[in-house]
Write an enzyme that holds these catalytic residues in place. Structure first.
Site, PDB file in Angstrom:
ATOM      1  N   GLU A 155       0.838  -1.210   0.000  1.00 45.42           N
ATOM      2  CA  GLU A 155       0.000   0.000   0.000  1.00 45.42           C
ATOM      3  C   GLU A 155       0.876   1.266   0.000  1.00 45.42           C
ATOM      4  O   GLU A 155       1.873   1.327   0.726  1.00 45.42           O
ATOM      5  CB  GLU A 155      -0.867  -0.016   1.274  1.00 45.42           C
ATOM      6  CG  GLU A 155      -1.809   1.168   1.380  1.00 45.42           C
ATOM      7  CD  GLU A 155      -2.604   1.161   2.692  1.00 45.42           C
ATOM      8  OE1 GLU A 155      -2.199   0.489   3.659  1.00 45.42           O
ATOM      9  OE2 GLU A 155      -3.658   1.837   2.724  1.00 45.42           O
ATOM     10  N   LYS A 200      -9.569   2.454  -2.023  1.00 42.53           N
ATOM     11  CA  LYS A 200      -9.788   1.859  -0.695  1.00 42.53           C
ATOM     12  C   LYS A 200     -11.216   2.142  -0.231  1.00 42.53           C
ATOM     13  O   LYS A 200     -11.642   3.293  -0.180  1.00 42.53           O
ATOM     14  CB  LYS A 200      -8.775   2.482   0.265  1.00 42.53           C
ATOM     15  CG  LYS A 200      -8.678   1.875   1.627  1.00 42.53           C
ATOM     16  CD  LYS A 200      -7.400   2.390   2.294  1.00 42.53           C
ATOM     17  CE  LYS A 200      -7.194   1.850   3.680  1.00 42.53           C
ATOM     18  NZ  LYS A 200      -5.854   2.171   4.198  1.00 42.53           N
ATOM     19  N   CYS A 224      -5.696  -2.723   2.263  1.00 38.95           N
ATOM     20  CA  CYS A 224      -5.385  -2.777   3.705  1.00 38.95           C
ATOM     21  C   CYS A 224      -6.586  -2.993   4.636  1.00 38.95           C
ATOM     22  O   CYS A 224      -7.073  -4.088   4.776  1.00 38.95           O
ATOM     23  CB  CYS A 224      -4.580  -1.551   4.128  1.00 38.95           C
ATOM     24  SG  CYS A 224      -3.823  -1.850   5.747  1.00 38.95           S
TER      25      CYS A 224
HETATM   26  N1  LIG Z   1      -3.209   1.140   6.214  1.00 37.80           N
HETATM   27  C1  LIG Z   1      -4.236   0.752   6.936  1.00 37.80           C
HETATM   28  O1  LIG Z   1      -5.375   0.814   6.509  1.00 37.80           O
HETATM   29  N2  LIG Z   1      -3.940   0.291   8.176  1.00 37.80           N
HETATM   30  C2  LIG Z   1      -4.925   0.099   9.168  1.00 37.80           C
HETATM   31  C3  LIG Z   1      -4.499  -0.830  10.219  1.00 37.80           C
HETATM   32  C4  LIG Z   1      -4.857  -2.231   9.952  1.00 37.80           C
HETATM   33  O2  LIG Z   1      -5.828  -2.469   9.232  1.00 37.80           O
HETATM   34  O3  LIG Z   1      -4.219  -3.119  10.475  1.00 37.80           O
END
Ligand SMILES: NC(=O)NCCC(=O)O
Length: 394
Positions: free
Chosen positions: A120, A197, A234
């Site tokens: 990401e 996203k 993510c």
């Molecule tokens: N980049 C992101 O969405 N991280 C959020 C934390 C997670 O989902 O573990």
């Protein structure tokens, strides 16, 4: 939180400490059926050694069929640390990452990778913890013709590879709005499309909602020469219905480019993408950033603890899971790495036939229930002891 032991990977610990006789059973229980190691070309291994990244390869074959030939695809996933300090000029930081990724894609190409995905927001440090807009918003670029997309188009053509490039997107045609986007570039070098996203974290130092909005593009699936692919970025991996929609749209491989830290989500990491592969009868590729990133200015986490300059440790551990529940070992928790996995997409239908999850999914039941749940006058369906059925909010 500082670690007591610097574990490189769970698998290394198991190999070191579980006696040989029990190890095979433990691995079967934890990881599913045993996977073959892929014989990777010596020149790729040398590239990895010379440039200090891990390289691993596994095979996930399907049962041979009479009516269909195998549908073999080699996927590659890359996890990497940032190269330059976060205080270096933006263009230098981005260029250094381009060079690093080029080395790793070069190795992937030698290994015959057809479809590759990066982590990401791979062109930048994960600066959303700072809540500062400058200079971090300057990393944003056009998904259609920004420098990173142009760079990936050249790589895609050169290596005849589909490239998934997750970036911070600036939509210059629509008010300069920022998005967290994955650009899908065909092996011809054309931008096949983009996806954004869908779910944005508001947890810990993941202050991403300050920077960009939730996607309005739905759950696109990209039809490539090597199968139907999708990207669940993510935090979207915590939402089973997000995974489900990619499956409903026909995805055979779903990539999950991520950036997450140990203290928050490491216990969830091995479960979520793997469970999605099982529940949706497709392959999933979970990719996490690696390393600790330090920022010029202190920031707080809103938890009363002292201000600090780093996000914590991004624990890598990228892996691939198959619809039959088997999974590869994870890449290192500490090092850059390339994971190459040869899949047979025929496994998706074989598992659907065996388990019947799609057949028993009851989408119409949930469509109706969810439609009720979003109504303003919705009351949860709760049965109380002193009444046959009461709709109540308590
Ligand atoms: N980049 C992101 O969405 N991280 C959020 C934390 C997670 O989902 O573990």
């Amino acid at each position: 939180m500082a670690e007591k032991a610097h574990i490189n990977s769970i698998e290394e610990c198991l190999e070191k400490h579980i006696p040989g006789g029990e190890l095979a059973d433990i691995k079967r229980i934890l990881y599913g059926k045993e996977l073959q190691n892929l014989d990777l070309p010596k020149s790729a291994l040398k590239l990895a050694l010379d440039n200090d990244f891990e390289i691993r390869g596994y095979g996930m074959p399907a049962t041979p069929e009479e009516m269909r030939p195998p549908r073999i695809v080699r996927v590659g996933v890359i996890q990497n640390q940032i190269v330059l300090p976060t205080s270096a000029p933006i263009v230098s930081q981005r260029n250094a990452l381009h060079c690093r990724i080029e080395q790793m894609v070069d190795a992937a190409s030698i290994c015959g990778v057809n479809v590759i995905c990066f982590q990401e927001a791979w062109t930048m440090p994960f600066a959303f913890c700072t809540r500062e807009k400058m200079p971090w918003c300057e990393f944003a670029e056009s998904a259609e013709n920004g420098p990173t997309t142009c760079f990936c188009q050249e790589l895609a053509k050169k290596y005849n590879m589909v490239i998934i490039s997750p970036i911070l997107e600036r939509d210059e045609m629509k008010g300069d709005v920022l998005w967290n986007t994955a650009v899908v570039i065909s092996n011809t070098g054309q931008v096949l499309g983009k996806t954004r996203k869908n779910h944005i974290p508001r947890v810990g130092d993941f202050n991403e909602s300050t920077y960009y909005m939730e996607s309005t593009l739905g759950h696109p699936v990209f039809n490539t020469q090597w199968g139907k692919i999708a990207v669940n970025i993510c935090y979207g991996r915590h939402h089973p219905q997000n995974w489900m929609m990619y499956g409903i749209n026909g995805a055979e491989i779903v990539f999950n480019p991520s950036a997450t830290v140990g203290a928050l989500s490491e216990p969830l990491w091995g479960i979520e993408a793997r469970n999605a592969a099982i529940a949706n009868s497709y392959f999933t590729c979970a990719i996490n950033r690696v390393g600790t990133e330090h920022f010029p200015n202190e920031f707080t986490s809103g938890d009363g603890k002292p201000a600090h300059k780093d996000f914590g440790h991004f624990f890598g551990s990228s892996y691939v899971a198959a619809p039959d529940g088997s999974r590869t070992p994870g890449l290192s928790r500490n090092r850059d790495g390339l994971l190459v996995v040869e899949l047979d997409l025929n496994m998706c239908r074989q598992v659907r036939d065996k388990w019947g999850f799609r057949m028993t999914q009851r989408l119409e039941l949930y469509a109706e229930s969810l439609n009720q749940a979003v109504q303003l006058d919705f009351r949860p369906q709760v049965v109380n002891e002193n009444g046959p059925k009461q709709n109540t909010t308590k």
